[in-house]
Design a protein around this motif. Structure first.
Motif, PDB file in Angstrom:
ATOM      1  N   UNK A  28       0.570  -0.920   0.487  1.00 12.78           N
ATOM      2  CA  UNK A  28       0.160   0.271  -0.037  1.00 12.78           C
ATOM      3  C   UNK A  28       0.758   1.021   0.308  1.00 12.78           C
ATOM      4  N   UNK A  29       2.280   0.964   0.482  1.00  9.47           N
ATOM      5  CA  UNK A  29       3.022   2.428   0.402  1.00  9.47           C
ATOM      6  C   UNK A  29       3.577   3.131  -0.563  1.00  9.47           C
ATOM      7  N   UNK A  30       3.548   1.773  -1.338  1.00  8.96           N
ATOM      8  CA  UNK A  30       3.959   1.748  -2.557  1.00  8.96           C
ATOM      9  C   UNK A  30       3.046   2.911  -4.394  1.00  8.96           C
ATOM     10  N   UNK A  31       1.297   2.753  -3.418  1.00  6.70           N
ATOM     11  CA  UNK A  31       0.374   3.560  -4.341  1.00  6.70           C
ATOM     12  C   UNK A  31       0.471   4.893  -4.346  1.00  6.70           C
ATOM     13  N   UNK A  32       0.418   5.857  -5.747  1.00  4.21           N
ATOM     14  CA  UNK A  32       0.034   7.024  -5.602  1.00  4.21           C
ATOM     15  C   UNK A  32      -0.680   7.723  -4.548  1.00  4.21           C
ATOM     16  N   UNK A  33      -0.527   9.246  -4.825  1.00  4.83           N
ATOM     17  CA  UNK A  33      -1.905   9.822  -3.817  1.00  4.83           C
ATOM     18  C   UNK A  33      -2.703   9.554  -4.218  1.00  4.83           C
ATOM     19  N   UNK A  34      -3.736   9.764  -5.411  1.00  6.52           N
ATOM     20  CA  UNK A  34      -4.218   9.675  -6.282  1.00  6.52           C
ATOM     21  C   UNK A  34      -5.498   8.179  -5.991  1.00  6.52           C
ATOM     22  N   UNK A  35      -4.260   6.950  -5.554  1.00  4.81           N
ATOM     23  CA  UNK A  35      -5.081   5.789  -5.853  1.00  4.81           C
ATOM     24  C   UNK A  35      -5.147   5.413  -4.538  1.00  4.81           C
ATOM     25  N   UNK A  36      -4.106   6.222  -3.546  1.00  9.05           N
ATOM     26  CA  UNK A  36      -4.685   6.055  -1.773  1.00  9.05           C
ATOM     27  C   UNK A  36      -6.311   6.893  -1.850  1.00  9.05           C
TER      28      UNK A  36
ATOM     29  N   UNK B 260      -2.124   7.376  12.061  1.00  5.48           N
ATOM     30  CA  UNK B 260      -0.814   7.921  11.994  1.00  5.48           C
ATOM     31  C   UNK B 260       0.680   7.053  11.763  1.00  5.48           C
ATOM     32  N   UNK B 261       0.590   5.821  11.941  1.00  2.76           N
ATOM     33  CA  UNK B 261       1.344   5.069  11.190  1.00  2.76           C
ATOM     34  C   UNK B 261       1.841   5.262   9.781  1.00  2.76           C
ATOM     35  N   UNK B 262       0.548   5.235   8.826  1.00  5.23           N
ATOM     36  CA  UNK B 262       0.702   4.808   8.041  1.00  5.23           C
ATOM     37  C   UNK B 262       1.784   5.992   7.376  1.00  5.23           C
ATOM     38  N   UNK B 263       0.767   7.434   7.886  1.00  4.43           N
ATOM     39  CA  UNK B 263       0.984   8.559   7.206  1.00  4.43           C
ATOM     40  C   UNK B 263       2.945   9.209   7.338  1.00  4.43           C
ATOM     41  N   UNK B 264       2.976   8.300   8.824  1.00 10.71           N
ATOM     42  CA  UNK B 264       4.136   8.895   9.188  1.00 10.71           C
ATOM     43  C   UNK B 264       5.337   8.037   8.539  1.00 10.71           C
ATOM     44  N   UNK B 265       5.260   6.757   8.247  1.00  9.39           N
ATOM     45  CA  UNK B 265       5.576   6.304   7.250  1.00  9.39           C
ATOM     46  C   UNK B 265       5.986   6.394   5.554  1.00  9.39           C
ATOM     47  N   UNK B 266       4.744   6.773   5.342  1.00 10.28           N
ATOM     48  CA  UNK B 266       4.586   7.581   3.836  1.00 10.28           C
ATOM     49  C   UNK B 266       5.022   9.009   4.139  1.00 10.28           C
ATOM     50  N   UNK B 267       5.325   9.553   4.769  1.00 14.88           N
ATOM     51  CA  UNK B 267       5.966  10.801   5.050  1.00 14.88           C
ATOM     52  C   UNK B 267       7.997  10.358   4.963  1.00 14.88           C
ATOM     53  N   UNK B 268       8.251   9.496   5.758  1.00 12.57           N
ATOM     54  CA  UNK B 268       9.053   8.956   5.893  1.00 12.57           C
ATOM     55  C   UNK B 268      10.012   8.455   4.436  1.00 12.57           C
ATOM     56  N   UNK B 269       8.888   7.668   3.480  1.00 14.88           N
ATOM     57  CA  UNK B 269       9.362   7.241   2.486  1.00 14.88           C
ATOM     58  C   UNK B 269       9.291   7.795   1.480  1.00 14.88           C
ATOM     59  N   UNK B 270       8.292   9.109   2.052  1.00 13.22           N
ATOM     60  CA  UNK B 270       8.330   9.960   0.033  1.00 13.22           C
ATOM     61  C   UNK B 270       9.499  11.115   0.577  1.00 13.22           C
ATOM     62  N   UNK B 271       9.702  10.883   1.787  1.00 12.66           N
ATOM     63  CA  UNK B 271      10.893  12.417   2.165  1.00 12.66           C
ATOM     64  C   UNK B 271      12.203  11.535   1.350  1.00 12.66           C
ATOM     65  N   UNK B 272      12.447  10.222   1.565  1.00 10.78           N
ATOM     66  CA  UNK B 272      13.522   9.410   1.517  1.00 10.78           C
ATOM     67  C   UNK B 272      14.161   9.373   0.064  1.00 10.78           C
ATOM     68  N   UNK B 273      12.887   9.827  -1.077  1.00 11.78           N
ATOM     69  CA  UNK B 273      13.093   9.799  -2.743  1.00 11.78           C
ATOM     70  C   UNK B 273      13.467  11.127  -3.132  1.00 11.78           C
ATOM     71  N   UNK B 274      13.044  11.979  -2.202  1.00 12.40           N
ATOM     72  CA  UNK B 274      13.626  13.547  -2.951  1.00 12.40           C
ATOM     73  C   UNK B 274      14.836  13.425  -3.117  1.00 12.40           C
ATOM     74  N   UNK B 275      15.225  14.156  -3.406  1.00 15.03           N
ATOM     75  CA  UNK B 275      17.812  14.846  -3.654  1.00 15.03           C
ATOM     76  C   UNK B 275      17.358  15.934  -2.808  1.00 15.03           C
TER      77      UNK B 275
END
Length: 69
Positions: A29-37, A54-69
């Motif tokens: 589920x964490x691999x889904x786009x925001x539109x799909x979610x 809260x757990x899911x949103x924090x994980x999503x934030x961590x993953x999306x933050x780590x993908x940015x350069x």
């Protein structure tokens, strides 16, 4: 009145979705786009509560933050 019959899906035979570990489901589920979610929140109450947790949103934030350069 015509009776309707549920269509059987041979791909689902013998598969119990409750046997899939929750951590694996979260990873998928964490691999889904925001539109799909946003769309998939309507699938079930469990998915809606998962996406809103809260757990899911924090994980999503961590993953999306780590993908940015």
């Amino acid at each position: 009145m015509m009776k309707t019959r549920a269509c059987s899906n041979p791909m689902n035979e013998g598969v119990n979705l409750e046997q899939i570990p929750y951590d694996l489901v979260l990873e998928i589920l964490l691999k889904l786009s925001a539109k799909s979610i946003a769309r998939f929140r309507c699938v079930s109450k469990l998915w809606d509560s998962t996406f809103r947790s809260r757990y899911f949103t924090e994980l999503l934030f961590i993953i999306s933050s780590s993908m940015q350069i």
